[in-house]
Design an enzyme around this catalytic site. Structure first.
Site, PDB file in Angstrom:
ATOM      1  N   ARG A 214      39.428  35.016  36.383  1.00 17.19           N
ATOM      2  CA  ARG A 214      38.004  35.172  36.742  1.00 17.19           C
ATOM      3  C   ARG A 214      37.120  34.355  35.792  1.00 17.19           C
ATOM      4  O   ARG A 214      36.146  33.738  36.214  1.00 17.19           O
ATOM      5  CB  ARG A 214      37.592  36.649  36.696  1.00 17.19           C
ATOM      6  N   PHE A 230      40.266  36.672  50.333  1.00 15.01           N
ATOM      7  CA  PHE A 230      40.941  37.897  49.872  1.00 15.01           C
ATOM      8  C   PHE A 230      40.129  38.493  48.710  1.00 15.01           C
ATOM      9  O   PHE A 230      40.653  38.758  47.635  1.00 15.01           O
ATOM     10  CB  PHE A 230      42.384  37.607  49.427  1.00 15.01           C
ATOM     11  N   ASP A 252      37.168  39.153  53.311  1.00 17.83           N
ATOM     12  CA  ASP A 252      38.302  40.082  53.236  1.00 17.83           C
ATOM     13  C   ASP A 252      38.432  40.786  54.574  1.00 17.83           C
ATOM     14  O   ASP A 252      37.466  40.929  55.324  1.00 17.83           O
ATOM     15  CB  ASP A 252      38.096  41.117  52.120  1.00 17.83           C
ATOM     16  N   ASP A 302      43.375  34.313  46.721  1.00 23.13           N
ATOM     17  CA  ASP A 302      44.128  35.297  45.936  1.00 23.13           C
ATOM     18  C   ASP A 302      44.708  36.363  46.876  1.00 23.13           C
ATOM     19  O   ASP A 302      44.241  37.496  46.904  1.00 23.13           O
ATOM     20  CB  ASP A 302      43.202  35.944  44.892  1.00 23.13           C
ATOM     21  N   CYS A 342      50.952  36.363  43.559  1.00 22.36           N
ATOM     22  CA  CYS A 342      51.406  37.492  42.732  1.00 22.36           C
ATOM     23  C   CYS A 342      52.774  37.970  43.207  1.00 22.36           C
ATOM     24  O   CYS A 342      53.216  39.058  42.855  1.00 22.36           O
ATOM     25  CB  CYS A 342      50.387  38.624  42.748  1.00 22.36           C
TER      26      CYS A 342
HETATM   27  N1  SAH Z   1      41.081  38.698  44.633  1.00 21.15           N
HETATM   28  C1  SAH Z   1      41.002  40.130  44.496  1.00 21.15           C
HETATM   29  C2  SAH Z   1      42.293  40.832  44.781  1.00 21.15           C
HETATM   30  C3  SAH Z   1      42.898  40.503  46.128  1.00 21.15           C
HETATM   31  S1  SAH Z   1      43.916  41.741  46.726  1.00 21.15           S
HETATM   32  C4  SAH Z   1      40.456  40.494  43.109  1.00 21.15           C
HETATM   33  O1  SAH Z   1      40.467  39.639  42.226  1.00 21.15           O
HETATM   34  O2  SAH Z   1      40.035  41.626  42.926  1.00 21.15           O
HETATM   35  C5  SAH Z   1      44.248  41.228  48.329  1.00 21.15           C
HETATM   36  C6  SAH Z   1      43.116  41.462  49.311  1.00 21.15           C
HETATM   37  O3  SAH Z   1      43.464  40.766  50.491  1.00 21.15           O
HETATM   38  C7  SAH Z   1      42.885  42.900  49.744  1.00 21.15           C
HETATM   39  O4  SAH Z   1      41.544  43.251  49.510  1.00 21.15           O
HETATM   40  C8  SAH Z   1      43.190  42.930  51.244  1.00 21.15           C
HETATM   41  O5  SAH Z   1      42.287  43.733  51.991  1.00 21.15           O
HETATM   42  C9  SAH Z   1      43.007  41.487  51.612  1.00 21.15           C
HETATM   43  N2  SAH Z   1      43.766  40.975  52.749  1.00 21.15           N
HETATM   44  C10 SAH Z   1      45.078  41.146  53.021  1.00 21.15           C
HETATM   45  N3  SAH Z   1      45.439  40.419  54.104  1.00 21.15           N
HETATM   46  C11 SAH Z   1      44.316  39.766  54.506  1.00 21.15           C
HETATM   47  C12 SAH Z   1      44.041  38.829  55.552  1.00 21.15           C
HETATM   48  N4  SAH Z   1      44.998  38.436  56.384  1.00 21.15           N
HETATM   49  N5  SAH Z   1      42.800  38.357  55.656  1.00 21.15           N
HETATM   50  C13 SAH Z   1      41.820  38.752  54.812  1.00 21.15           C
HETATM   51  N6  SAH Z   1      42.029  39.603  53.795  1.00 21.15           N
HETATM   52  C14 SAH Z   1      43.259  40.111  53.647  1.00 21.15           C
END
Ligand code: SAH
Length: 399
Positions: A214, A230, A252, A302, A342
């Protein structure tokens, strides 16, 4: 004595201090150990190599707790492991850049399956292995006594791996000690504030492991139009906003995550950045932006874990390549992509190869301006390569 005996020539990993013993390495189990109970570990010649926790239903049949043949783990020993892990975070307590960080990081802190995170007054634990649950009371007591000003310990052990471990799904969520945490706990990283829902959030509530990333994203975000794919509760987007991004799009699939992202935005009255929220599937939305001709200066990718085990590698690499290729095409000249994986099963080399192939197909040249990984409170044991699960590449388009 309860013990397991290894097959001939299958003692290499224990001797080299790897904490996992797979079922195939075991010749016999003696003394009928209960789930999570401690067993002595012997090689085929009967030499004791150490002690571990027994997981009868898991492929990882034993997780090592002590590599000292003479030191059978008891409550005092486990308490000492917790105290040592907390003690290793001393810098986090004193330097005050954040009030949320990981206190215990599983195998890499010598406590397999045990995660404990600190959110300004509350400790949230995740006990994901049979041994971790066996020692639950000891671990909670230790956290209470060694974590300064701990107001409560909350359980978030509602994880899939518990099923593989043959552990009951009941009683995995709730207060284990002290006070009930508030609905949302406010934490900060530097000057940026975030609200964390430890009851319903992912993991223990927040992606603490991405703290360093970040900061890197923030350092490159000034003046950009930024797309945070995401986004979850907005982390990278909020970092970009604090750094002076022109606009941030939080994308998201989960409406609840975006609602919390919006609350996070409202914590600070910074008016320079236009923030929009898009509830959609990233795979579809990136295609839509492509068709609309929309461009960005910075894109963060992410995603959740695409591969849990090596068997899902093909599917995972296809997923990473797809989103990276699409995002690369949406970038303005000199734009930045911060892309992460991850998935423990995807190595750093493989991830870089996937990004290289995506760039090739996008017909654009990139340079790596930074590599990121899990923050220092999520260490990876040198004898436990699996502990290094999070990798990130920050790429700049060269034209
Ligand atoms: N970048 C975030 C963590 C991401 S966790 C941070 O730093 O806090 C992964 C996220 O992806 C989740 O919120 C989940 O709802 C979302 N997600 C999973 N599959 C998805 C998709 N196909 N399209 C959009 N969002 C998605």
């Amino acid at each position: 004595m309860k013990k397991i005996v290894l097959n001939p020539k299958r003692d290499y990993s224990v001797v080299h201090r790897h904490p996992w013993i797979f079922s195939g390495a075991i010749r016999g189990v003696e003394g009928n150990p209960a789930i999570g109970e401690t067993v002595a570990v012997e090689d085929a010649k009967g030499t004791r190599l150490g002690w571990g926790s027994f997981s009868p239903s898991s492929q990882i049949r034993v997780r090592m707790l002590s590599f000292d043949p003479e030191r059978e783990p008891d409550a005092g020993y486990v308490t000492g492991l917790v105290a040592a892990a907390v003690g290793r975070r001393a810098d986090f307590w004193v330097n005050c850049c954040t009030n949320a960080f990981r206190l215990v990081h599983g195998e890499s802190d010598g406590l397999p399956g045990v995660v404990a995170d600190w959110y300004d007054g509350w400790v949230v634990v995740q006990l994901a292995s049979a041994g971790a649950v066996f020692w639950q009371d000891t671990i909670v007591e230790a956290l209470k006594s060694f974590v300064p000003e701990c107001r409560g310990v909350y359980n978030r052990s509602d994880v899939d791996s518990r099923v593989r471990e043959g552990l009951p799904a009941e009683g995995t969520v709730g207060v284990l000690a002290g006070e009930e945490p508030p609905e949302l706990i406010e934490i900060h990283e530097g000057t940026i504030r975030y609200l964390v829902d430890v009851r319903h959030g992912h993991k223990t509530g927040f992606y603490l492991d991405q703290r360093d990333a970040r900061a890197v994203v923030g350092s490159l975000a000034n003046g950009t139009e930024m797309l945070n794919c995401f986004s979850y509760t907005g982390g990278f987007g909020l970092a970009a906003r604090a750094a002076g991004a022109l606009s941030v799009t939080q994308l998201d699939i989960a409406g609840a995550a975006l609602e919390l992202a919006k609350k996070n935005e409202e914590l600070d009255h910074l008016c320079g950045t236009k923030v929009e929220y898009v509830e959609a599937d990233v795979f579809k939305q990136l295609r839509l932006y492509r068709d609309q001709g929309r461009k960005f200066d910075m894109i963060v990718l992410d995603p959740p874990k695409f591969a849990d085990v090596k068997g899902q590698l093909m599917r995972a690499t296809r997923g990473y390549k797809d989103i990276n290729l699409l995002a690369m095409k949406l970038l303005r000249p000199n734009g930045i992509i911060a892309t992460f994986s991850c998935s423990g099963a995807v190595s750093e080399e493989l991830f870089e190869t996937v990004c290289r192939e995506a760039a090739f197909d996008a017909r654009r040249e990139f340079q790596i301006v930074a590599r990121t990984g899990q923050a220092a409170d999520h260490p990876a044991g040198l004898f436990f390569p699996e502990g290094r699960y999070l990798k990130g590449l920050v790429l700049r388009a060269m034209s």
